[in-house]
Design a protein around this motif. Sequence first.
Motif, mmCIF file in Angstrom:
data_model
loop_
_atom_site.group_PDB
_atom_site.id
_atom_site.type_symbol
_atom_site.label_atom_id
_atom_site.label_comp_id
_atom_site.label_asym_id
_atom_site.label_seq_id
_atom_site.Cartn_x
_atom_site.Cartn_y
_atom_site.Cartn_z
ATOM 1 N N ASP A 212 -6.064 -1.622 -4.791
ATOM 2 C CA ASP A 212 -5.469 -2.121 -3.545
ATOM 3 C C ASP A 212 -6.405 -3.150 -2.922
ATOM 4 O O ASP A 212 -7.432 -2.793 -2.352
ATOM 5 N N GLU A 213 -6.039 -4.408 -3.055
ATOM 6 C CA GLU A 213 -6.822 -5.542 -2.553
ATOM 7 C C GLU A 213 -8.283 -5.492 -3.008
ATOM 8 O O GLU A 213 -9.197 -5.398 -2.188
ATOM 9 N N GLN B 11 -7.413 0.346 0.061
ATOM 10 C CA GLN B 11 -7.536 -0.946 0.740
ATOM 11 C C GLN B 11 -8.780 -0.978 1.619
ATOM 12 O O GLN B 11 -9.542 -1.934 1.600
ATOM 13 N N SER C 182 0.838 -1.209 0.000
ATOM 14 C CA SER C 182 0.000 0.000 0.000
ATOM 15 C C SER C 182 0.868 1.253 0.000
ATOM 16 O O SER C 182 0.505 2.273 -0.600
HETATM 17 MG MG LIG Z 1 -1.990 -2.761 2.323
#
Ligand SMILES: [Mg+2]
Lengths: 254, 365
Positions: free
Chosen positions: A176-177, A85, A43
Amino acid sequence: MSLLEFENVTLRFGGVIAVNDLSFSVKKGEVFALVGPNGAGKSTAFNLISRFYQPTAGQIHFDGHDLLSHKASDVAALGIARTFQNNELFDHSTVLQNLLIGRHRHRKTNFLAEIFFTPSVRKAEIQNREMVEEIIEFLDLQPYRDKMIAGLPYGVRKVVELGRALATGPKMLMLDEPASGLSVEETTDMRWWIDDIRRQMGITVLMVEHDMGLVSNVSDRVLALADGSKLAQGTPAEVQTDPAVLKAYLGEVA
Amino acid sequence: MRVHFKTSYNQDIRLFEDKWTLFVYSLLIILSFLMPYILDVFYLGEMTNVLIWAIAGLGLMLLTGHTGQASLGHAAFLALGCYSYAILVQKGVPFLIAFPLSSVITGVVGMIVAIPALRLRGIYLAIATLAMSILVDDVIVLAEPFTGGVSGIFSEPIFLFGMEIDRWGTPIAFYYVALVTIIIVTFGYANIMRSPLGRSFVAVRDSEVSAQAMGVNIARTKMISFGLSCAITGLAGALMGLFAGIFNNETFSVVISIQLLMMIVIGGLGSIHGAFFGAIIIGFLPQFLSISKEYVGDFIGGSAVAIPGLEFGVFGMILIAFIMFEPNGIYGRWVKIRTWFELFPFYRKGMFKRQKSFLKTERLQ
Ligand SMILES: [Mg+2]
Ligand SMILES: Nc1ncnc2c1ncn2[C@@H]1O[C@H](COP(=O)(O)OP(=O)(O)O)[C@@H](O)[C@H]1O
């Protein structure tokens, strides 16, 4: 040809080295995945690209521009969009309004024209809405179009965030994810969307993901990180069998 | 049950959702133009007061309700609007120039004040703006040659279209000045909210991080919000001066700043309606209290009872009740009632449960 380039980038937070002398490049049109245990610096790498953090050392280039000479609010104009995230949506607005904010970088009218809502403002607004309706269609968001974010289930919010990033009309999309917290069905949807985004829209994708199934399905190349440093890079299969990677993951489990 | 069908992009951009909404608001505007023929002079004066407070509320709503920047200093901008207008008129500037100009002056000063204030967030911003509100008292006293200091100055009647307009002599004309002003301000405000600028305000309020990632320049957006907010507040200040007739350093005290903020919280943060609802409460509360005081007085056998600070105390209690039970203010309550009627008979209990969340402004981050 590479779109994004990290050259020996380091970022320290006090004593913690979040990103350590990291170099990699993302090619135009590919899906590039960053993997690694929690706290590996994935991240943080995104936040460096978003210009939220200033690297301690190193260079970042995007599409021929020196990214480090741009402010955080100018990154979108270069063609970089992202998701977060932990969802960072505008909670007290509707889905439609959230997606419309994605169009902000294409704003051509000034605030005086907007106060009077001149014909040029109206024209631009109609264009923005045409773009956004296409995205609503693409991501099947019609049922939620006029709903407040604050009342939506987690899975839908993730899709809205993807939509908002797409609405900026980016060259590179950072996810992000994207599948964390999603059900199996939702993850499958996400997989097809990422495929379509790359193939039909021609957008380069840089993503962080823990779900190795998703990573091997959609990505061309994978970079494994641990403690801010590069462990291995290659095809999904190569990285998954890399001894250093196995050790990092097993080490985390043990 | 009412169902909206959307068939064109223009429909989403419209100020009024559908023909019915357009009809209701047109009726409301016509009704407000007919008010002088419905109300007696006393209540028309009260109405004018409510309109002026609502303009001030719209000013603060833009900054606090829509951009998420709490300000406890807006009385200072009311003062600036009031004094700059009165001084311009004294220098012989006609109303149609002095009135908008006082708004521009207040807006520009607001924007300049915003530059240092931008570094502060939440409670710190509230404290800094509060300090500004306190300072203004001294500034007015120090600038006596212009402001008349403690003895104050006088806002001359408006000269417009060969007519002399003031609150006492021509209450109807003065009411119309306030009404036309608020209609123009509200239209401009609603236009902003359906444009990129309004969306960038909301983006800054709800998440600065992602606003930035979408290309919103946070500092510039906050500055524009401060500027526009103060410009609207300046108009309210000029009208307040005209309404009061004479004013001095104590007219625009910190209490006014606090009252203004309470007003928009009670009305409903983040909605244009909220400024109006809040102004109605703040405008009619003193009336309501004095009437109920007489009843209480009769009841306990004396004449009217005098309780110092009662008004402010009751106001505070209403505020606490709203924050506890209806954080979305009167507007939030109204939306629920409206939804109930629109969906009748399909309303489900608990439909709004998930939405009971606070704006970042309310949490003061
Ligand atoms: Mg992360
Ligand atoms: N703003 C910050 N201040 C201090 N340390 C941070 C900050 N952001 C991240 N870190 C640290 O940097 C390291 C990498 O974090 P992060 O990039 O979030 O990991 P992940 O790979 O799980 O996304 C962690 O040790 C984290 O604690």
